[in-house]
Write an enzyme that holds these catalytic residues in place. Structure first.
Site, PDB file in Angstrom:
ATOM      1  N   PRO A 201      27.289   4.212  -7.927  1.00 25.70           N
ATOM      2  CA  PRO A 201      27.918   5.370  -7.277  1.00 25.70           C
ATOM      3  C   PRO A 201      29.337   5.088  -6.804  1.00 25.70           C
ATOM      4  CG  PRO A 201      26.346   4.334  -5.784  1.00 25.70           C
ATOM      5  CD  PRO A 201      26.228   3.609  -7.092  1.00 25.70           C
ATOM      6  N   SER A 257      28.933   3.089 -15.380  1.00 22.27           N
ATOM      7  CA  SER A 257      29.787   2.396 -14.419  1.00 22.27           C
ATOM      8  C   SER A 257      30.987   1.847 -15.188  1.00 22.27           C
ATOM      9  CB  SER A 257      28.984   1.267 -13.762  1.00 22.27           C
ATOM     10  OG  SER A 257      29.726   0.656 -12.736  1.00 22.27           O
ATOM     11  N   ASP A 259      33.022  -2.025 -16.375  1.00 23.02           N
ATOM     12  CA  ASP A 259      32.586  -3.259 -17.036  1.00 23.02           C
ATOM     13  C   ASP A 259      31.838  -4.195 -16.084  1.00 23.02           C
ATOM     14  OD1 ASP A 259      33.695  -2.670 -19.611  1.00 23.02           O
ATOM     15  OD2 ASP A 259      35.667  -2.920 -18.685  1.00 23.02           O
ATOM     16  N   GLY A 260      32.065  -4.028 -14.769  1.00 23.57           N
ATOM     17  CA  GLY A 260      31.444  -4.912 -13.782  1.00 23.57           C
ATOM     18  C   GLY A 260      29.917  -4.856 -13.829  1.00 23.57           C
ATOM     19  N   SER A 290      36.610   2.240 -13.452  1.00 21.21           N
ATOM     20  CA  SER A 290      38.055   2.277 -13.700  1.00 21.21           C
ATOM     21  C   SER A 290      38.397   1.390 -14.895  1.00 21.21           C
ATOM     22  CB  SER A 290      38.819   1.821 -12.460  1.00 21.21           C
ATOM     23  OG  SER A 290      38.417   0.525 -12.090  1.00 21.21           O
ATOM     24  N   ASP A 353      45.058  -7.085 -13.364  1.00 17.89           N
ATOM     25  CA  ASP A 353      43.666  -6.634 -13.248  1.00 17.89           C
ATOM     26  C   ASP A 353      43.193  -6.728 -11.801  1.00 17.89           C
ATOM     27  OD1 ASP A 353      41.139  -5.884 -13.851  1.00 17.89           O
ATOM     28  OD2 ASP A 353      40.656  -7.555 -15.167  1.00 17.89           O
ATOM     29  N   ARG A 360      42.286   1.658  -7.406  1.00 16.27           N
ATOM     30  CA  ARG A 360      41.127   1.974  -8.233  1.00 16.27           C
ATOM     31  C   ARG A 360      40.793   3.463  -8.259  1.00 16.27           C
ATOM     32  NH1 ARG A 360      36.164   1.341  -6.405  1.00 16.27           N
ATOM     33  NH2 ARG A 360      35.680  -0.343  -7.832  1.00 16.27           N
ATOM     34  N   ARG A 366      45.396   2.573 -12.873  1.00 10.32           N
ATOM     35  CA  ARG A 366      45.725   1.487 -11.950  1.00 10.32           C
ATOM     36  C   ARG A 366      46.369   0.316 -12.683  1.00 10.32           C
ATOM     37  NH1 ARG A 366      41.783  -2.939 -11.188  1.00 10.32           N
ATOM     38  NH2 ARG A 366      39.822  -2.477 -12.208  1.00 10.32           N
TER      39      ARG A 366
HETATM   40  N1  LIG Z   1      25.807   0.552  -4.816  1.00  7.91           N
HETATM   41  C1  LIG Z   1      26.762  -0.366  -4.897  1.00  7.91           C
HETATM   42  N2  LIG Z   1      27.539  -0.658  -3.835  1.00  7.91           N
HETATM   43  C2  LIG Z   1      28.521  -1.565  -3.905  1.00  7.91           C
HETATM   44  N3  LIG Z   1      28.832  -2.244  -5.041  1.00  7.91           N
HETATM   45  C3  LIG Z   1      28.119  -1.984  -6.147  1.00  7.91           C
HETATM   46  C4  LIG Z   1      27.047  -1.042  -6.127  1.00  7.91           C
HETATM   47  N4  LIG Z   1      26.511  -0.991  -7.362  1.00  7.91           N
HETATM   48  C5  LIG Z   1      27.207  -1.880  -8.113  1.00  7.91           C
HETATM   49  N5  LIG Z   1      28.170  -2.474  -7.393  1.00  7.91           N
HETATM   50  C6  LIG Z   1      29.183  -3.460  -7.811  1.00  7.91           C
HETATM   51  O1  LIG Z   1      30.384  -2.770  -8.106  1.00  7.91           O
HETATM   52  C7  LIG Z   1      31.088  -3.557  -9.055  1.00  7.91           C
HETATM   53  C8  LIG Z   1      32.213  -2.749  -9.686  1.00  7.91           C
HETATM   54  O2  LIG Z   1      31.731  -1.822 -10.563  1.00  7.91           O
HETATM   55  P1  LIG Z   1      32.284  -1.653 -12.028  1.00  7.91           P
HETATM   56  O3  LIG Z   1      33.152  -2.778 -12.457  1.00  7.91           O
HETATM   57  O4  LIG Z   1      31.144  -1.332 -12.884  1.00  7.91           O
HETATM   58  O5  LIG Z   1      33.167  -0.382 -11.871  1.00  7.91           O
HETATM   59  P2  LIG Z   1      34.737  -0.332 -11.819  1.00  7.91           P
HETATM   60  O6  LIG Z   1      35.120   0.938 -11.170  1.00  7.91           O
HETATM   61  O7  LIG Z   1      35.306  -0.552 -13.169  1.00  7.91           O
HETATM   62  O8  LIG Z   1      35.050  -1.490 -10.872  1.00  7.91           O
HETATM   63  P3  LIG Z   1      36.418  -2.112 -10.582  1.00  7.91           P
HETATM   64  O9  LIG Z   1      37.418  -1.009 -10.562  1.00  7.91           O
HETATM   65  O10 LIG Z   1      36.179  -2.732  -9.244  1.00  7.91           O
HETATM   66  O11 LIG Z   1      36.627  -3.095 -11.681  1.00  7.91           O
HETATM   67  C9  LIG Z   1      30.013  -4.034  -9.975  1.00  7.91           C
HETATM   68  O12 LIG Z   1      30.329  -5.239 -10.552  1.00  7.91           O
HETATM   69  C10 LIG Z   1      28.793  -4.180  -9.066  1.00  7.91           C
HETATM   70  O13 LIG Z   1      28.560  -5.528  -8.724  1.00  7.91           O
END
Ligand SMILES: Nc1ncnc2c1ncn2[C@@H]1O[C@H](COP(=O)(O)OP(=O)(O)OP(=O)(O)O)[C@@H](O)[C@H]1O
Length: 699
Positions: A201, A257, A259-260, A290, A353, A360, A366
Site C-alpha cells: 500500500p 508494487s 521492484d522492492g 516508483s 536511485d 518518490r 524522481r
Molecule cells: N505495508 C508496508 N509498510 C511499509 N513498507 C512496506 C510494506 N509493504 C512492503 N514494504 C516495503 O516497501 C519497500 C518498497 O516498495 P517497492 O520497492 O516495491 O516500491 P517502490 O515505490 O518502487 O519503492 P521505492 O520507491 O522505495 O523504491 C519494499 O521493498 C518492502 O520491503
C-alpha cells in the site's frame, strides 16, 4: 447467409464455430458470428449486401468470455485482505483468515442482464487503438455481448447450452491451449490456477491498492482468474510469507508494487530449504511502485508500450502470460548473499536511485530529478572492477566484442553439497524490520537499518546542487551555476504535467519487441581453476537443463511443491572466496569511475533502456562502465540517450557482457544499489544463475 459467412472467415482459416446472435442489449437485427482459431468475425445479416459490415476481434486481444448472467453489481471473489498487526498471527496463517474487503463493481461494466431467460456470451477484449493526435498505439477495453435468439432454439436449456459451448471454445482459444482434437466437443477448459497477489500500500505514490481495485481486479474477473489479494502490512511481510507458505496451494505469486517487493519475494523463496524447486513458482509483476523496472522489461519484451497505460498492458500480459525462465544473479557481499534480478550499480546511478527517494511521490520522475542534481554535483569513485567476459575482451573495442567463448544457460540445479552456508547467510537478509523509505542494508549484517540521506550537512556538492536546482510545487527552477546552459538543455526536454509528474522528452521507442539475440546453444566455459574442473562439465556437475532461449517452461512438468528436500547452497563455480584474488583469467580494471552498472534486464525504468540487447534469460550480466574524464555536458547527453538505449554507442561507455564480476570500492562514500536496495560500499562479487527463476511474461 452461408456465403457471407465464408466471406467473413476469409476462407483460408478453419472455421471452429458459426452461429447467429442478437447484438446485446440492442437486439437490432441478427449478427452472423464466425469463429476461427485466430479471429472472431461478426457482421449484421441483411438482405441488402451493400450494408455488409464485417468486424473482427483478434483472439490474441481477448482476455476472457463469460456467459450472460442475471445479476446486479459484480462482487469479486478474490477480494482483498489487509495484513494484520496481531502479534500471534504468523504471516501464513493470515492467508486462512476471513477478513476480506469485498470489491464491488457496477454490473453494467460486465453486462449483467435483468431477465434470467436471456442466454448469450460477453467478450472482453483489449485491442490496440491509435492514440488521439499521436501515431502511438495503446490497448483499449472493448466489451461486446451477443444474445442467443429464441428461434430456432426455443427451449431455454438449449440456448444456455449453445452459449456455454461458445464460452468454452472462446476461452480455450483465448488461453492458447493446444487442442489436437478437431471435434470441439472434446475440448476441455481447465480452471485457472490460483494467484497469491501481494499489494504494497505504500509503494511509489501509495496508489497500489487503488490501482489493483480499479484497474487490475476487473481484468482478473474478466479472465476468470482466481486469486487471494493481500495488502502487506510491514516491510518484510512478502518475504516472510514466501518463506513459510505451502507453495503448492498457489499457481503463482503476483506483486503489485515496485521492484522492492519483487526483490523480497525472490529472496524469501531463496531462503527456503526447498529453494531449488520453489524458485520454479511463476512470479508476475504489476507496476505499483516508483521503480518498476522488471515490469518495463517484461512489457518491452512483449512489444507492449511503456506508456501511461502500463498497468493495463502489464495486467494484459499477466492474463495472457506464458511461464518464461528469468536469469538471477547471486551477489556475495561480506557475510551475506543476495539474489538479484535486476542490477548492481555503483557511482552516479546508485546515488541517483538512492538519493531521489525523497521525491518518490513523483513516481518514476524522481530519477530524472535525481539525475539532474547528481550531475551538478558530480563525484568520482576509486576502485577496481574485475570480470569474466563472455567474449574475448578487447579494451579498445568493448562494445563490439564478437567471438563468443563462454555461455552458460538456464539450469535447474540441485547441488550435491550438503553445506547450507549460502542459504543460512541469505536468511539474515530480511529478518529485521525494513524501512519503507530511505532504506538500506547495513554491511555489518545486522539487516535493514534506516539511513539518512547525505544531504546538506557535510556534503558541499549536494548543497550546491540543491541551490542550483529547486523544485517548488512541481516546477523546476534553475540556479545560476556554471552548468546553467547544460541544465536548461536537459530541462527543455522535461515536461511538467498537471499531476506534477516529470517526463523526459526523449522517449524510448518500445513499439517493437526485443528480439532474442540469437546466440548459439553451445557451452564452453573457459578453463578456470576455480570452476571445480575435473572431467565433469558445469551442467553435469550442477544438473543443468539446457534450454534454448526461446523455450517456454511447461509448469506442469516442474514442481514447486513445498517438500523439504536436502538442497545445498546455490553453487557458484565461477567465484573464488571474496577475500582471495579473482581467477587469473578474469579481466581487472582499476581507476576512478563515474559509474559501474551490472544490468540483466533491458530496463531500469520506463525511460531507461539500460541494456538494449539484454533478454530475460540470455545468461549474461551486461556490465557498463564510465570512467572519470567525462564532462558534465557529455554526461547529461549520456543520461538523455538512456531512453533510446543509444548510450551504449557513446565513446564514454564501456559495455561488456560477463558471467561474473567483482567490485572493490576503495572509498567508503557513495552507495551500492542492488535491485534498488541500498548497501554500504564494500567488496562484492556476483555470478549469473541462468534462467533460475520463472516469470509470467510474453515473448
Ligand atoms: N505495508 C508496508 N509498510 C511499509 N513498507 C512496506 C510494506 N509493504 C512492503 N514494504 C516495503 O516497501 C519497500 C518498497 O516498495 P517497492 O520497492 O516495491 O516500491 P517502490 O515505490 O518502487 O519503492 P521505492 O520507491 O522505495 O523504491 C519494499 O521493498 C518492502 O520491503
Amino acid at each position: 447467409m452461408t456465403s457471407l459467412a465464408s466471406k467473413m472467415a476469409t476462407i483460408s482459416e478453419e472455421v471452429v464455430l458459426e452461429g447467429e446472435f442478437f447484438l446485446y442489449p440492442k437486439k437490432k437485427g441478427l449478427y452472423k458470428l464466425t469463429l476461427t482459431r485466430h479471429r472472431l468475425f461478426f457482421s449484421p445479416i441483411s438482405n441488402n449486401s451493400t450494408t455488409y459490415e464485417e468486424q473482427i476481434i483478434q483472439i490474441s486481444d481477448i482476455v476472457g468470455c463469460h456467459c450472460l448472467e442475471k445479476g446486479g453489481n459484480v462482487i469479486l471473489a478474490g477480494a482483498a485482505m489487509t495484513g494484520s498487526n496481531e502479534p500471534n498471527k504468523t504471516s501464513s496463517s493470515l492467508l486462512e483468515a476471513d477478513n476480506y474487503e469485498p470489491l464491488e463493481f457496477p454490473g453494467q461494466n460486465f453486462f449483467k442482464v435483468s431477465d434470467p431467460a436471456t442466454c448469450g456470451i460477453v467478450i472482453y477484449a483489449y485491442p490496440f487503438k491509435r492514440k488521439r493526435f499521436s501515431s502511438k498505439r495503446t490497448r483499449c477495453r472493448q466489451v461486446i455481448a451477443f444474445e442467443v435468439p429464441s428461434s430456432p432454439l426455443e427451449v431455454f436449456e438449449e440456448r444456455k447450452k449453445e452459449a456455454l459451448k461458445w464460452k468454452t471454445v472462446m476461452n480455450i482459444l483465448t488461453r492458447d491451449i493446444s487442442n489436437s482434437s478437431v471435434d470441439i466437443s472434446n475440448w476441455v477448459l481447465q480452471p485457472r490456477g490460483k494467484l497469491l497477489i501481494l499489494i504494497n500500500p505504500h509503494s511509489g505514490p501509495g496508489k497500489a491498492y487503488v490501482i489493483f481495485k480499479n484497474e487490475i481486479a476487473p481484468m482478473l474477473f474478466e479472465a476468470d482468474i482466481p486469486y487471494k489479494a493481500i495488502i502487506t502490512d510491514h516491510a518484510g511481510h512478502a518475504s516472510e510469507l514466501l518463506k513459510e507458505i505451502n507453495l503448492s496451494d498457489w499457481y503463482g505469486v503476483v506483486i503489485v508494487s515496485g521492484d522492492g517487493l519483487i526483490f523480497e519475494t525472490i529472496n524469501g523463496i531463496m531462503q527456503r530449504d526447498d529453494w531449488a524447486s520453489s524458485i520454479n513458482m511463476p512470479i508476475g509483476c504489476l507496476p505499483g511502485g516508483s521503480g518498476n523496472a522488471l515490469c518495463c522489461a517484461i512489457n518491452y519484451a512483449a512489444g507492449q508500450p511503456l506508456d501511461s497505460s502500463m498497468v493495463l498492458h502489464s495486467t494484459f500480459i499477466l492474463v495472457k502470460h506464458k511461464v518464461i525462465p528469468m536469469d538471477l544473479v547471486i551477489v556475495q557481499i561480506p557475510d551475506n548473499t543476495i539474489f538479484s534480478f535486476l542490477s548492481v550499480t555503483w557511482g552516479i546511478m546508485a546515488d541517483i536511485d538512492y538519493e531521489s527517494e525523497k521525491y518518490r511521490n513523483l513516481g518514476e520522475a524522481r530519477f530524472t530529478i535525481g539525475a539532474i542534481k547528481r550531475i551538478l554535483s558530480l563525484r568520482t569513485y576509486r576502485g577496481r572492477i574485475s570480470f569474466l567476459p563472455v567474449a574475448e575482451y578487447n579494451p579498445q573495442d568493448l562494445s563490439n566484442s564478437k567471438k563468443v567463448l563462454t555461455k552458460i544457460r538456464r539450469f535447474s540445479l540441485r547441488s550435491r553439497s550438503s553445506s547450507k552456508s549460502t542459504n543460512d547467510s541469505a536468511s539474515r537478509t530480511s529478518n529485521s524490520p525494513r524501512m519503507l523509505t530511505k532504506r538500506c542494508y547495513s554491511m555489518d549484517n545486522s539487516g535493514y537499518s534506516e539511513h539518512q540521506l547525505r544531504m546538506a550537512e557535510g556534503d558541499t556538492t549536494q548543497v550546491q546542487a540543491d541551490e542550483a536546482l529547486n523544485i517548488h510545487n512541481g516546477k523546476l527552477e534553475l540556479g545560476q551555476g556554471e552548468e546553467q546552459e547544460s541544465m536548461q538543455k536537459l530541462c527543455a526536454g522535461l515536461t511538467v504535467t498537471e499531476n506534477k509528474q516529470f517526463t523526459a522528452c526523449a522517449e524510448a521507442n518500445v513499439e517493437g519487441a526485443a528480439t532474442a539475440n540469437g546466440l548459439e546453444n553451445s557451452i564452453e566455459l573457459p578453463h578456470n581453476k576455480y570452476n571445480h574442473g575435473g572431467d565433469e562439465t558445469y551442467e553435469e556437475q550442477y544438473k543443468m537443463t539446457i534450454l534454448s532461449e526461446t523455450q517456454e517452461v511447461n509448469v506442469e512438468e516442474e514442481t514447486y511443491h513445498g517438500k523439504k528436500s536436502d538442497f545445498g547452497p546455490v553453487p557458484t563455480p565461477l567465484l573464488t572466496p571474496l577475500d582471495k584474488e579473482v581467477p587469473e583469467n578474469w579481466v581487472k580494471v582499476e581507476g576512478e569511475f563515474i559509474l559501474v552498472a551490472a544490468v540483466y534486464q533491458t530496463h531500469l525504468g520506463s525511460d531507461m533502456l539500460a541494456a538494449p540487447d539484454a533478454h530475460l534469460n540470455d545468461g549474461h550480466i551486461h556490465l557498463m562502465i564510465v570512467r572519470e574524464g567525462i564532462s558534465r555536458n557529455a554526461l547529461l547527453n549520456l543520461f538523455l540517450s538512456f531512453g533510446q538505449g543509444s548510450h551504449v554507442h557513446s565513446p564514454y561507455v564501456e559495455s561488456v557482457k560477463v558471467l561474473a564480476f567483482r567490485l572493490e570500492p576503495e572509498t567508503s562514500n557513495g552507495n551500492i544499489m542492488i535491485d534498488g536496495e541500498r548497501f554500504d560500499p564494500s567488496p562484492l562479487q556476483a555470478q549469473i544463475l541462468p534462467g533460475l527463476a520463472r516469470v509470467m511474461a510474453i515473448k
